[in-house]
Design a protein around this motif. Structure first.
Motif, mmCIF file in Angstrom:
data_model
loop_
_atom_site.group_PDB
_atom_site.id
_atom_site.type_symbol
_atom_site.label_atom_id
_atom_site.label_comp_id
_atom_site.label_asym_id
_atom_site.label_seq_id
_atom_site.Cartn_x
_atom_site.Cartn_y
_atom_site.Cartn_z
ATOM 1 N N ARG A 172 -48.612 -44.195 82.965
ATOM 2 C CA ARG A 172 -48.747 -45.473 82.405
ATOM 3 C C ARG A 172 -49.994 -45.952 81.761
ATOM 4 N NH1 ARG A 172 -45.300 -48.808 85.446
ATOM 5 N NH2 ARG A 172 -43.616 -47.331 86.318
ATOM 6 N N ASP A 173 -50.961 -45.247 82.015
ATOM 7 C CA ASP A 173 -52.152 -45.737 80.978
ATOM 8 C C ASP A 173 -52.636 -44.316 79.974
ATOM 9 O OD1 ASP A 173 -53.067 -44.107 83.125
ATOM 10 O OD2 ASP A 173 -53.881 -45.923 84.093
ATOM 11 N N PHE A 174 -51.583 -43.909 79.423
ATOM 12 C CA PHE A 174 -51.766 -42.686 78.555
ATOM 13 C C PHE A 174 -52.540 -42.977 77.464
ATOM 14 C CE2 PHE A 174 -47.556 -44.014 77.796
ATOM 15 C CZ PHE A 174 -47.341 -44.001 76.317
ATOM 16 N N TRP B 95 -47.181 -40.402 67.141
ATOM 17 C CA TRP B 95 -46.543 -41.536 68.020
ATOM 18 C C TRP B 95 -47.511 -42.348 68.418
ATOM 19 C CZ3 TRP B 95 -46.439 -44.203 72.197
ATOM 20 C CH2 TRP B 95 -45.338 -44.897 72.695
ATOM 21 N N GLN B 96 -48.557 -42.133 68.902
ATOM 22 C CA GLN B 96 -49.607 -43.058 69.349
ATOM 23 C C GLN B 96 -50.328 -43.773 68.368
ATOM 24 O OE1 GLN B 96 -52.475 -41.166 72.036
ATOM 25 N NE2 GLN B 96 -50.657 -40.443 73.455
ATOM 26 N N GLN B 97 -50.530 -43.270 67.185
ATOM 27 C CA GLN B 97 -51.071 -43.769 66.035
ATOM 28 C C GLN B 97 -50.209 -44.642 65.585
ATOM 29 O OE1 GLN B 97 -51.956 -41.266 62.715
ATOM 30 N NE2 GLN B 97 -53.364 -42.706 61.773
ATOM 31 N N GLN B 98 -48.911 -44.557 65.485
ATOM 32 C CA GLN B 98 -47.721 -45.679 64.893
ATOM 33 C C GLN B 98 -47.804 -46.632 65.958
ATOM 34 O OE1 GLN B 98 -43.733 -43.973 64.684
ATOM 35 N NE2 GLN B 98 -43.416 -45.365 63.003
ATOM 36 N N PHE B 99 -47.724 -46.205 67.261
ATOM 37 C CA PHE B 99 -47.624 -47.507 68.324
ATOM 38 C C PHE B 99 -48.951 -48.207 68.210
ATOM 39 C CE2 PHE B 99 -48.448 -49.056 72.517
ATOM 40 C CZ PHE B 99 -47.180 -49.627 72.651
ATOM 41 N N LEU B 100 -49.944 -47.919 68.056
ATOM 42 C CA LEU B 100 -51.265 -48.695 68.305
ATOM 43 C C LEU B 100 -51.262 -49.370 66.900
ATOM 44 C CD1 LEU B 100 -53.653 -46.038 69.965
ATOM 45 C CD2 LEU B 100 -52.707 -47.991 71.110
ATOM 46 N N ALA B 101 -50.713 -49.041 65.894
ATOM 47 C CA ALA B 101 -50.780 -49.951 64.754
ATOM 48 C C ALA B 101 -49.953 -51.142 64.864
ATOM 49 C CB ALA B 101 -50.496 -49.170 63.419
ATOM 50 N N GLN B 102 -49.105 -51.381 65.817
ATOM 51 C CA GLN B 102 -48.262 -52.436 65.789
ATOM 52 C C GLN B 102 -49.161 -53.551 66.560
ATOM 53 O OE1 GLN B 102 -44.470 -51.827 67.725
ATOM 54 N NE2 GLN B 102 -44.520 -49.657 67.617
ATOM 55 N N PRO B 103 -48.662 -54.732 66.373
ATOM 56 C CA PRO B 103 -49.394 -56.038 67.077
ATOM 57 C C PRO B 103 -49.277 -55.930 68.404
ATOM 58 C CG PRO B 103 -47.679 -56.545 65.068
ATOM 59 C CD PRO B 103 -47.393 -55.242 65.608
ATOM 60 N N LEU B 104 -50.192 -56.762 69.029
ATOM 61 C CA LEU B 104 -50.278 -56.711 70.595
ATOM 62 C C LEU B 104 -48.939 -57.052 71.507
ATOM 63 C CD1 LEU B 104 -53.815 -57.721 71.436
ATOM 64 C CD2 LEU B 104 -53.003 -55.564 72.072
ATOM 65 N N ALA C 177 -39.487 -34.949 78.588
ATOM 66 C CA ALA C 177 -39.041 -35.233 77.307
ATOM 67 C C ALA C 177 -39.899 -36.403 76.576
ATOM 68 C CB ALA C 177 -37.723 -35.100 76.937
ATOM 69 N N PHE C 178 -39.956 -37.465 77.528
ATOM 70 C CA PHE C 178 -40.433 -38.831 76.846
ATOM 71 C C PHE C 178 -42.144 -38.650 77.051
ATOM 72 C CE2 PHE C 178 -42.522 -42.536 78.738
ATOM 73 C CZ PHE C 178 -42.313 -43.642 77.795
ATOM 74 N N ARG C 179 -42.335 -37.847 78.158
ATOM 75 C CA ARG C 179 -43.940 -37.630 78.271
ATOM 76 C C ARG C 179 -44.364 -36.938 76.925
ATOM 77 N NH1 ARG C 179 -48.172 -34.302 79.311
ATOM 78 N NH2 ARG C 179 -49.725 -35.400 81.002
ATOM 79 N N ARG C 180 -43.782 -35.879 76.405
ATOM 80 C CA ARG C 180 -44.071 -35.068 75.329
ATOM 81 C C ARG C 180 -44.018 -36.037 73.829
ATOM 82 N NH1 ARG C 180 -40.873 -31.122 77.853
ATOM 83 N NH2 ARG C 180 -39.078 -31.752 76.799
ATOM 84 N N GLN C 181 -42.967 -36.932 73.999
ATOM 85 C CA GLN C 181 -43.132 -37.866 72.900
ATOM 86 C C GLN C 181 -44.164 -38.929 72.845
ATOM 87 O OE1 GLN C 181 -40.125 -40.964 73.116
ATOM 88 N NE2 GLN C 181 -40.103 -41.429 70.942
ATOM 89 N N VAL C 182 -44.502 -39.555 73.789
ATOM 90 C CA VAL C 182 -45.577 -40.454 73.875
ATOM 91 C C VAL C 182 -47.003 -39.901 73.872
ATOM 92 C CG1 VAL C 182 -44.102 -42.085 74.785
ATOM 93 C CG2 VAL C 182 -45.608 -40.993 76.372
#
Length: 248
Positions: A80-82, A137-146, A127-132
């Motif tokens: 949950r807090d990866f 993927w993390q860089q793209q996600f963290l670039a989104q608004p809160l 499979a989900f764990r490998r994705q996130v």
């Protein structure tokens, strides 16, 4: 002095009793410990170190105070807090741990894990764990608004609950062969992990040697703390006050 281990607190504004109990632990008994290890899922969701919201802000302040009082704090990423980054390490005074890692506990080499890597029968989750966990993927996600990240986290939690309901209990628990393999690979006879929400101490046999697997409990109905000292291990339950509503 004891070393304390906790996992799967899933702290969230909707469940203030768990946050209150953890803050009380940090301000009280943890001050007498020689170290505190948090083995993942401290928060129900962590959408990035730049989120100023609660309960993350208060918990980081309390962890920093514990660290400044001379008690080392170690923090492992969970499912949950990866998205923990180096900023949370600074805000909380904690050292981020890799998953898995081996530490020396009173002359006993001990393997620490969050535990989700051991649930190898749940192929969809792995499979989900490998994705996130993929850096791109993390860089793209963290670039989104809160707001967008909060919406994704809520959707992911709902999907996780639905997924869990459709699975047999054996699939959501650890795979016994995976446990033996990881102990063998790291050359240790003791493992401490969380994730499965099934607190217990299990005796194992690994290549003819006696081994032990300790599972930390979650903090939904009660708290769960493992105390380790030179005399052994004690897995304790902590009472939680009844939740009366979201924390303010």
């Amino acid at each position: 002095m004891s070393v304390l281990f906790v996992s799967d607190l899933h702290l969230d504004p909707a469940r203030p009793a768990a946050t209150d109990a953890f803050l009380a632990l940090l301000a009280g008994p943890a001050r007498e410990a020689s170290a505190l290890y948090i083995l993942g899922d401290l928060f129900e969701a962590w959408i990035g170190d730049d989120d100023p919201g609660e309960p993350g802000a208060s918990v980081c302040i309390a962890l920093k105070a514990l660290s400044q009082a001379g008690v080392p704090v170690f923090l492992m990423r969970g499912n949950r807090d990866f998205l923990y980054g180096q900023q949370i390490a600074g805000r909380s005074g904690a050292t981020l741990l890799p998953d898995p890692c081996v530490v020396d506990l009173f002359a006993v080499p001990t393997l620490l894990m969050h535990g989700d890597l051991l649930c190898t029968d749940d192929a969809a989750y792995q499979a989900f764990r490998r994705q996130v966990r993929d850096p791109a993927w993390q860089q793209q996600f963290l670039a989104q608004p809160l707001a967008a990240r909060h919406a994704f986290a809520a959707q992911a939690r709902a999907a996780s609950r639905e997924h869990q309901q459709g699975l047999a209990e054996t699939i959501t628990d650890v795979n016994p062969a995976a446990v033996v393999e990881v102990l063998r690979r790291h050359g240790v006879d003791r493992l401490i992990h969380g994730h499965t929400h099934r607190p217990a101490m299990h005796a194992l046999d690994v290549d003819g040697r006696a081994a032990q697997r300790i599972v930390l409990g979650d903090w939904y109905e009660q708290g769960s703390v493992l105390r380790v000292d030179a005399d052994g291990l004690v897995l304790e339950a902590l009472p939680l006050a009844a939740d009366t509503g979201p924390a303010t």
